[in-house]
Design an enzyme around this catalytic site. Structure first.
Site, PDB file in Angstrom:
ATOM      1  N   GLN A   8      49.352  36.717  40.455  1.00  0.00           N
ATOM      2  CA  GLN A   8      49.230  35.527  39.601  1.00  0.00           C
ATOM      3  C   GLN A   8      50.097  35.668  38.344  1.00  0.00           C
ATOM      4  O   GLN A   8      50.758  34.721  37.933  1.00  0.00           O
ATOM      5  CB  GLN A   8      47.759  35.294  39.260  1.00  0.00           C
ATOM      6  CG  GLN A   8      46.912  35.005  40.516  1.00  0.00           C
ATOM      7  CD  GLN A   8      45.426  34.850  40.245  1.00  0.00           C
ATOM      8  OE1 GLN A   8      44.962  35.067  39.131  1.00  0.00           O
ATOM      9  NE2 GLN A   8      44.667  34.484  41.268  1.00  0.00           N
ATOM     10  N   CYS A  18      46.774  40.446  43.681  1.00  0.00           N
ATOM     11  CA  CYS A  18      45.771  39.490  43.199  1.00  0.00           C
ATOM     12  C   CYS A  18      46.141  38.989  41.805  1.00  0.00           C
ATOM     13  O   CYS A  18      47.076  38.219  41.667  1.00  0.00           O
ATOM     14  CB  CYS A  18      44.379  40.097  43.281  1.00  0.00           C
ATOM     15  SG  CYS A  18      43.129  38.812  43.490  1.00  0.00           S
ATOM     16  N   LEU A  19      45.486  39.461  40.750  1.00  0.00           N
ATOM     17  CA  LEU A  19      45.893  39.051  39.409  1.00  0.00           C
ATOM     18  C   LEU A  19      47.362  39.427  39.171  1.00  0.00           C
ATOM     19  O   LEU A  19      48.086  38.720  38.481  1.00  0.00           O
ATOM     20  CB  LEU A  19      45.002  39.714  38.357  1.00  0.00           C
ATOM     21  CG  LEU A  19      45.320  39.338  36.917  1.00  0.00           C
ATOM     22  CD1 LEU A  19      45.065  37.870  36.662  1.00  0.00           C
ATOM     23  CD2 LEU A  19      44.503  40.184  35.954  1.00  0.00           C
ATOM     24  N   HIS A  28      43.925  41.797  48.736  1.00  0.00           N
ATOM     25  CA  HIS A  28      43.901  43.201  48.320  1.00  0.00           C
ATOM     26  C   HIS A  28      44.214  44.122  49.499  1.00  0.00           C
ATOM     27  O   HIS A  28      43.290  44.566  50.186  1.00  0.00           O
ATOM     28  CB  HIS A  28      42.507  43.555  47.779  1.00  0.00           C
ATOM     29  CG  HIS A  28      42.191  42.907  46.484  1.00  0.00           C
ATOM     30  ND1 HIS A  28      42.439  43.503  45.273  1.00  0.00           N
ATOM     31  CD2 HIS A  28      41.647  41.696  46.201  1.00  0.00           C
ATOM     32  CE1 HIS A  28      42.060  42.696  44.292  1.00  0.00           C
ATOM     33  NE2 HIS A  28      41.578  41.600  44.838  1.00  0.00           N
ATOM     34  N   GLY A  77      42.340  41.826  38.507  1.00  0.00           N
ATOM     35  CA  GLY A  77      41.553  41.827  37.276  1.00  0.00           C
ATOM     36  C   GLY A  77      41.071  40.428  36.937  1.00  0.00           C
ATOM     37  O   GLY A  77      41.421  39.460  37.609  1.00  0.00           O
ATOM     38  N   GLU A  80      44.985  47.122  49.463  1.00  0.00           N
ATOM     39  CA  GLU A  80      44.526  48.499  49.240  1.00  0.00           C
ATOM     40  C   GLU A  80      43.227  48.821  49.963  1.00  0.00           C
ATOM     41  O   GLU A  80      42.960  49.981  50.282  1.00  0.00           O
ATOM     42  CB  GLU A  80      44.387  48.784  47.739  1.00  0.00           C
ATOM     43  CG  GLU A  80      43.244  48.087  47.007  1.00  0.00           C
ATOM     44  CD  GLU A  80      43.588  46.699  46.477  1.00  0.00           C
ATOM     45  OE1 GLU A  80      44.540  46.082  46.985  1.00  0.00           O
ATOM     46  OE2 GLU A  80      42.881  46.225  45.554  1.00  0.00           O
TER      47      GLU A  80
END
Ligand code: GLN
Length: 548
Positions: A393, A389-390, A515, A362, A517
């Protein structure tokens, strides 16, 4: 121009959107591969953006990323999940790209003396993009899905281009499929053909003659209905195919279309001999899907939860991981902003009944503290946590604050003045001012450290995974994190950037900057998703929780 034998299948949509054009196109790709053919697929989007990279997921759903770093429509995700086609930026075309290319050429002076027009300059550029995909490989079929609905002003140049291709190559090499809706009036229980009649009429006015009508309907069309549609739409009865609603799994669609004769009629159109469909890997996935032994509940904590398509590839990859573990997947969608506003960061009650938590990617500040509170809960209570990802983080920020004593640690994306920017921009990203297509995008190598969960799950020393982000783990904190129990288990060998982190003493807490996915398929579930679901099932059985 194009290879001698490549055949083109154009798929247009009628009546309204969301009829499943992407999935039915991908399904046809899978079926054609199951007859031994090589296919590629193109999505043509009529919007003026160059790509969906600058659009909100609320507008457009997920932004799918290809190996070569194109930010594309999520339909490319279906294409890659269901077929063996290798897709690149050439497989995702928009009006914005077409006009951009033509206008650039005009400024260069390539058209000196001429008036630049929709026909032939824009349509030629569209045709060139379609032919380019065909010339790349020795393909038997190129399937081209035209976004939007017939009747939209903006899709007219694309429809004109495909009309011309049929004219150029002839019926023997071009097939037009029109996906349309046969609604049922609920009270009368009657199926209605009128919207389809109008849609086909509109197509014909543009010079496009549909060869097959794929009719989305809530129950199979009767012989009478087919003959009525055939009469009014000028399509033979056999070519009116029921695409029946499927509530259980989209992965039922290819076999359903096959049973209704779709692939056989496509082959017949091209004068190709009928063959037995052979999709053994797909069928074994379906067998496993139909034979679950357990149920696993995964919470997905994000800010685009209300829209199904915003985390499409995440949901699909979780599903593949579940099937690989013979589990039925239940997704619990939790809005990270609700965690902040409604629950005042008190997450305890939210995760009582879940077996694992996933925090997806995001952008921007909204809902961040809700995600960080989620990480803290999962980390302290030994709940399997997968951060992407986010999500990674946020996990790094939480670990910095609560396990490394870095009070107020943050990402410089959310707090540019933070004293401890544990996530920050690389210098090369700081210089960038334009937003479109300037993130770290596409596949990069990641080397996996021995003795880590990631390495064990992949069973390989090195992998290629796809990225879409600007911010990175800040290297100068690495040692401090390692000392406190967060391992950097995956590193990019060229840039030394941190790609995977995991918490050593936790039952299963693995996060990736990339990612995963995007690379998971029903027939090749992603190892990290398989591992995550397995951990969730194990923790449900009491093997995991309470590790801290
Ligand atoms: N906003 C973060 C970044 O740009 C994460 C991006 C993402 O999750 N895709 O680095």
């Amino acid at each position: 121009m194009n290879t001698k034998h490549t055949r083109f299948i154009f798929v247009t949509g009628g009546v309204c959107s969301s009829l499943g054009k992407g999935i039915s196109t991908a399904s046809l790709g899978l079926l054609l591969e199951g007859h031994g053919y090589r296919v590629s697929l193109i999505k043509m989007d009529p919007y003026i953006n160059i790509d969906p990279g600058t659009m909100s997921p609320f507008q457009h759903g997920e932004v799918y990323v290809t190996e070569d770093g194109a930010e594309t429509d999520l339909d490319l995700g279906y294409y890659e999940r269901m077929t063996n086609a290798r897709l690149t930026r050439k497989n995702s075309v928009s009006t914005g790209q077409i006009y951009h290319a033509v206008i650039e050429r005009e400024r260069r002076g390539d058209y000196l003396g001429k008036t630049v027009q929709v026909i032939p300059h824009i349509t030629n550029e569209i045709k060139k993009r379609i032919y380019d995909v065909a010339t790349d490989d020795d393909l038997d079929f190129v399937l081209v899905e035209i976004g939007g609905t017939v009747g939209d002003i903006e899709s007219i140049p694309f429809l004109e281009a495909i009309r011309q291709i049929r004219h150029d190559l002839g019926v023997a090499r071009v097939l037009n499929v029109h996906l349309t809706l046969i609604p049922t009036i609920t009270v009368a229980g009657e199926q209605k053909t009128k919207p389809t009649q109008h849609s086909v009429k509109e197509l014909m006015e543009l010079g496009i003659i549909p060869d097959i009508l794929l009719c989305r309907t809530n129950r199979p069309l009767s012989a009478d209905m087919k003959s009525k549609i055939s009469l009014f739409c000028n399509v033979s009865e056999r070519h009116v195919i029921s695409a029946v609603d499927i509530a259980s799994s989209i992965y039922e669609i290819p076999r359903m279309l096959h049973e209704n004769g779709y692939d056989a009629i496509v082959l017949e159109h091209f004068g190709l001999a009928p063959t037995e469909l052979s999709i053994p890997a797909w069928d074994s996935f379906m067998d496993a899907l139909h034979d679950p032994q357990v149920t696993v509940r995964i919470a997905v904590v994000g800010k685009y939860i209300s829209l199904q398509d915003s985390y499409r590839s995440i949901y699909e990859a979780l599903g593949h991981g579940a099937v690989a573990n013979r589990a039925t997947l239940e997704i619990v969608r939790i809005d990270s902003e609700d965690i902040e506003k409604k629950h005042k960061l008190n997450v305890k009650g939210l995760f009582q009944k879940v077996d694992g938590i996933l925090i997806p990617g995001g952008f921007g500040n909204r809902g961040i503290e809700g995600k960080i509170a989620t990480v803290a809960y999962a980390r302290k209570n030994g709940i399997p946590l997968f951060g992407i990802c986010l999500g990674m983080q946020c996990t790094v920020i939480e670990f910095a604050r609560n396990a490394c004593g870095l009070e107020g640690a943050n990402s410089s994306e959310f707090d540019p003045a933070t004293e401890h920017p544990v996530i920050s921009l690389l210098e090369e990203q700081e210089m960038i001012e334009t937003k479109g297509g300037t993130m770290r995008l596409g596949a990069y190598q990641c080397d996996l450290r021995e003795g880590t969960k990631a390495r064990a799950l992949y069973g390989r020393e090195s992998v290629m995974e796809r990225h879409r982000h600007r911010f990175e783990f800040t290297m100068r904190y690495r040692e401090l994190f390692e000392e406190n129990g967060m391992q950097c288990s995956g590193i990019n060998p060229k840039s030394n950037l941190v790609e995977v982190v995991e918490v050593r003493d936790h039952f299963w807490l693995v996060c990736t900057q990339y990612h995963p996915e995007f690379k998971s398929k029903p027939t090749a579930p992603h190892p990290l998703f398989v591992g995550f679901i397995k951990a969730a099932i194990d923790s449900q059985k009491g093997k995991g929780a309470g590790s801290e």
